[in-house]
Design a protein around this motif. Sequence first.
Motif, PDB file in Angstrom:
ATOM      1  N   LEU A   1      88.265  44.621 -40.569  1.00 35.63           N
ATOM      2  CA  LEU A   1      89.612  44.103 -40.802  1.00 35.63           C
ATOM      3  C   LEU A   1      89.721  42.620 -40.441  1.00 35.63           C
ATOM      4  CD1 LEU A   1      92.393  45.168 -41.742  1.00 35.63           C
ATOM      5  CD2 LEU A   1      92.923  45.605 -39.340  1.00 35.63           C
ATOM      6  N   VAL A   2      89.064  42.210 -39.356  1.00 35.08           N
ATOM      7  CA  VAL A   2      89.219  40.852 -38.828  1.00 35.08           C
ATOM      8  C   VAL A   2      88.190  39.880 -39.409  1.00 35.08           C
ATOM      9  CG1 VAL A   2      89.107  39.457 -36.720  1.00 35.08           C
ATOM     10  CG2 VAL A   2      90.291  41.661 -36.694  1.00 35.08           C
ATOM     11  N   LEU A   3      86.954  40.323 -39.539  1.00 38.50           N
ATOM     12  CA  LEU A   3      85.880  39.417 -39.941  1.00 38.50           C
ATOM     13  C   LEU A   3      85.727  39.293 -41.456  1.00 38.50           C
ATOM     14  CD1 LEU A   3      83.191  40.384 -37.270  1.00 38.50           C
ATOM     15  CD2 LEU A   3      84.707  38.398 -37.280  1.00 38.50           C
ATOM     16  N   LEU A   4      86.291  40.228 -42.207  1.00 35.25           N
ATOM     17  CA  LEU A   4      86.245  40.168 -43.663  1.00 35.25           C
ATOM     18  C   LEU A   4      87.661  40.039 -44.209  1.00 35.25           C
ATOM     19  CD1 LEU A   4      83.774  43.122 -44.441  1.00 35.25           C
ATOM     20  CD2 LEU A   4      83.201  40.752 -43.851  1.00 35.25           C
ATOM     21  N   ASP A   5      87.802  39.349 -45.335  1.00 36.19           N
ATOM     22  CA  ASP A   5      89.114  39.331 -45.970  1.00 36.19           C
ATOM     23  C   ASP A   5      89.230  40.502 -46.944  1.00 36.19           C
ATOM     24  OD1 ASP A   5      87.973  38.614 -48.487  1.00 36.19           O
ATOM     25  OD2 ASP A   5      88.154  36.487 -48.034  1.00 36.19           O
ATOM     26  N   GLU A   6      90.413  40.662 -47.518  1.00 38.25           N
ATOM     27  CA  GLU A   6      90.667  41.831 -48.370  1.00 38.25           C
ATOM     28  C   GLU A   6      89.718  41.887 -49.561  1.00 38.25           C
ATOM     29  OE1 GLU A   6      94.417  43.967 -50.746  1.00 38.25           O
ATOM     30  OE2 GLU A   6      94.726  42.128 -49.569  1.00 38.25           O
ATOM     31  N   ASN A   7      89.475  40.739 -50.176  1.00 40.86           N
ATOM     32  CA  ASN A   7      88.583  40.686 -51.332  1.00 40.86           C
ATOM     33  C   ASN A   7      87.162  41.060 -50.952  1.00 40.86           C
ATOM     34  OD1 ASN A   7      86.613  38.713 -53.081  1.00 40.86           O
ATOM     35  ND2 ASN A   7      88.248  39.594 -54.319  1.00 40.86           N
ATOM     36  N   GLU A   8      86.706  40.593 -49.796  1.00 38.44           N
ATOM     37  CA  GLU A   8      85.352  40.916 -49.334  1.00 38.44           C
ATOM     38  C   GLU A   8      85.214  42.390 -49.017  1.00 38.44           C
ATOM     39  OE1 GLU A   8      84.274  36.550 -47.351  1.00 38.44           O
ATOM     40  OE2 GLU A   8      85.223  38.122 -46.148  1.00 38.44           O
ATOM     41  N   ARG A   9      86.228  42.975 -48.386  1.00 35.28           N
ATOM     42  CA  ARG A   9      86.166  44.409 -48.097  1.00 35.28           C
ATOM     43  C   ARG A   9      86.066  45.211 -49.393  1.00 35.28           C
ATOM     44  NH1 ARG A   9      90.000  42.822 -44.222  1.00 35.28           N
ATOM     45  NH2 ARG A   9      91.764  43.447 -45.528  1.00 35.28           N
ATOM     46  N   GLU A  10      86.804  44.786 -50.399  1.00 30.87           N
ATOM     47  CA  GLU A  10      86.790  45.507 -51.668  1.00 30.87           C
ATOM     48  C   GLU A  10      85.427  45.397 -52.347  1.00 30.87           C
ATOM     49  OE1 GLU A  10      89.135  45.473 -55.981  1.00 30.87           O
ATOM     50  OE2 GLU A  10      89.983  44.417 -54.261  1.00 30.87           O
ATOM     51  N   ARG A  11      84.809  44.216 -52.292  1.00 32.15           N
ATOM     52  CA  ARG A  11      83.541  44.000 -52.997  1.00 32.15           C
ATOM     53  C   ARG A  11      82.339  44.519 -52.223  1.00 32.15           C
ATOM     54  NH1 ARG A  11      81.986  38.978 -53.391  1.00 32.15           N
ATOM     55  NH2 ARG A  11      83.547  38.039 -52.024  1.00 32.15           N
ATOM     56  N   TRP A  12      82.398  44.436 -50.889  1.00 37.80           N
ATOM     57  CA  TRP A  12      81.210  44.701 -50.082  1.00 37.80           C
ATOM     58  C   TRP A  12      81.190  46.081 -49.433  1.00 37.80           C
ATOM     59  CZ3 TRP A  12      81.476  39.371 -47.135  1.00 37.80           C
ATOM     60  CH2 TRP A  12      81.123  38.345 -48.029  1.00 37.80           C
ATOM     61  N   LEU A  13      82.254  46.840 -49.581  1.00 35.46           N
ATOM     62  CA  LEU A  13      82.295  48.187 -49.000  1.00 35.46           C
ATOM     63  C   LEU A  13      82.637  49.197 -50.091  1.00 35.46           C
ATOM     64  CD1 LEU A  13      84.139  47.361 -45.661  1.00 35.46           C
ATOM     65  CD2 LEU A  13      81.773  48.143 -45.886  1.00 35.46           C
ATOM     66  N   GLN A  14      81.810  49.240 -51.112  1.00 35.10           N
ATOM     67  CA  GLN A  14      82.041  50.129 -52.238  1.00 35.10           C
ATOM     68  C   GLN A  14      81.293  51.448 -52.060  1.00 35.10           C
ATOM     69  OE1 GLN A  14      81.255  48.270 -56.013  1.00 35.10           O
ATOM     70  NE2 GLN A  14      82.534  46.483 -55.576  1.00 35.10           N
ATOM     71  N   PRO A  15      81.860  52.547 -52.568  1.00 35.86           N
ATOM     72  CA  PRO A  15      81.167  53.842 -52.504  1.00 35.86           C
ATOM     73  C   PRO A  15      79.785  53.747 -53.131  1.00 35.86           C
ATOM     74  CG  PRO A  15      83.440  54.131 -53.231  1.00 35.86           C
ATOM     75  CD  PRO A  15      83.194  52.653 -53.197  1.00 35.86           C
ATOM     76  N   GLY A  16      78.834  54.409 -52.471  1.00 30.32           N
ATOM     77  CA  GLY A  16      77.462  54.419 -52.974  1.00 30.32           C
ATOM     78  C   GLY A  16      76.590  53.319 -52.432  1.00 30.32           C
ATOM     79  N   MET A  17      77.160  52.364 -51.708  1.00 28.98           N
ATOM     80  CA  MET A  17      76.336  51.327 -51.096  1.00 28.98           C
ATOM     81  C   MET A  17      75.488  51.929 -49.978  1.00 28.98           C
ATOM     82  SD  MET A  17      78.601  47.828 -50.962  1.00 28.98           S
ATOM     83  CE  MET A  17      78.621  46.746 -52.384  1.00 28.98           C
ATOM     84  N   SER A  18      74.523  51.151 -49.509  1.00 31.26           N
ATOM     85  CA  SER A  18      73.569  51.649 -48.507  1.00 31.26           C
ATOM     86  C   SER A  18      73.711  50.869 -47.204  1.00 31.26           C
ATOM     87  CB  SER A  18      72.140  51.501 -49.036  1.00 31.26           C
ATOM     88  OG  SER A  18      71.868  50.146 -49.367  1.00 31.26           O
ATOM     89  N   ALA A  19      73.449  51.561 -46.093  1.00 28.63           N
ATOM     90  CA  ALA A  19      73.565  50.931 -44.781  1.00 28.63           C
ATOM     91  C   ALA A  19      72.563  51.546 -43.812  1.00 28.63           C
ATOM     92  CB  ALA A  19      74.981  51.077 -44.228  1.00 28.63           C
ATOM     93  N   VAL A  20      72.236  50.775 -42.793  1.00 29.56           N
ATOM     94  CA  VAL A  20      71.450  51.255 -41.658  1.00 29.56           C
ATOM     95  C   VAL A  20      72.272  51.014 -40.401  1.00 29.56           C
ATOM     96  CG1 VAL A  20      69.399  50.868 -40.239  1.00 29.56           C
ATOM     97  CG2 VAL A  20      69.203  50.872 -42.737  1.00 29.56           C
ATOM     98  N   ASP A  21      72.349  52.025 -39.545  1.00 32.08           N
ATOM     99  CA  ASP A  21      73.046  51.926 -38.268  1.00 32.08           C
ATOM    100  C   ASP A  21      72.012  52.054 -37.161  1.00 32.08           C
ATOM    101  OD1 ASP A  21      74.662  52.051 -36.044  1.00 32.08           O
ATOM    102  OD2 ASP A  21      75.897  53.722 -36.757  1.00 32.08           O
ATOM    103  N   LEU A  22      71.728  50.941 -36.482  1.00 23.37           N
ATOM    104  CA  LEU A  22      70.755  50.948 -35.394  1.00 23.37           C
ATOM    105  C   LEU A  22      71.442  51.335 -34.088  1.00 23.37           C
ATOM    106  CD1 LEU A  22      68.769  47.631 -36.116  1.00 23.37           C
ATOM    107  CD2 LEU A  22      68.201  49.968 -36.821  1.00 23.37           C
ATOM    108  N   GLY A  23      70.841  52.289 -33.383  1.00 25.26           N
ATOM    109  CA  GLY A  23      71.470  52.809 -32.167  1.00 25.26           C
ATOM    110  C   GLY A  23      72.712  53.606 -32.504  1.00 25.26           C
TER     111      GLY A  23
END
Length: 348
Positions: free
Chosen positions: A193-215
């Motif tokens: 919410l704080v580090l990304l703007d609305e447009n970035e959240r929409e473009r960069w957090l789309q269903p089907g994207m991939s991520a790694v969570d360390l720890g």
Amino acid sequence: MHGVILYCRAGFESECAQEIAALAASHGVAGHVRALRDDAFIEFVTATPGEDALPRLADPRALIFARQALPVVAQLRDLPSRDRIAPILDALRAIDARWAEVLVEAPDTNDGKALATFCRSFGNALVGAMKRMRLIDAAAPRRLHAFFPQSDKVYLCAAEPSRASPWPRGIPRLKFPREAPSRSTLKLDEAFLVLLDENERERWLQPGMSAVDLGAAPGGWTYQLVRRSVRVVAIDNGPMDAALMQSGLVTHVRADGFRWRPPKPVDWLVCDMVEQPRRVAALVAQWLADGACRRAIFNLKLPMKKRYDETLLCLSILREALGAKGDIRARQLYHDREEITVFARRTH
């Protein structure tokens, strides 16, 4: 007073002061800091009024330890308890401006919590009086903040909404989801919410994207990715939340987060490991520089001493690795404690 009020986490006034002093020096603005430990705010007082660089100093997006940064237009002391509104209205008449909205705020401290009821009731009365004087106009370019460090003292501040934090006291209020496996989930929720703007959240957090969570264990940060339908590889030798694993979007790998690498690049790397901050910064810098991930959000657990120096060192590790191709944003979030949260990506 001519200068800026900055809200921060109680106990981090020194880091906030060092940061605003460095920013002011970089813009050639002369001034000094007034700060007391655990006040949850500091003052940067300029030597002369009308500094052209003040809008650049009053921008929490350019600061790590400030939740809000506000140019001061008036300071009133010894407000009479029987009528605090009259002197404030007199000061506002002298400023001769209209305001889009009004926020009445107190510091994020125990004493500030005791002032919360006063701020709510006084805020309603102040807004009513300002409306009668036609000082409120939804089309006005600035927002008025009336900041009360105590009930008889107020700083009147003018915020440009495009620069200032949109939330009262600079704190987004998030509700803890009962199905989340740990309260740490709120850190990543706030970071998006704080580090990304609305447009970035929409473009960069789309269903089907991939991520790694360390720890990852038990899955507080993984939960935030899964609720956005992002596929996650969770790296941790500890157990993951059973309900989270049933989503079908999580693959649990028991491995060392400092050694494991994905077989192909992923959209996101997130990390909330309890480790030396410079070691985490170097790890994420390597992932980004090698192209193992496109974007990263991670926490840096700061030491008890020289926290500002350690912050600068960690960010320099990232900048050195990414060079001109780096986009690095950092903030001490409301849900952080002795840490800061960083977003980083290669721009091309």
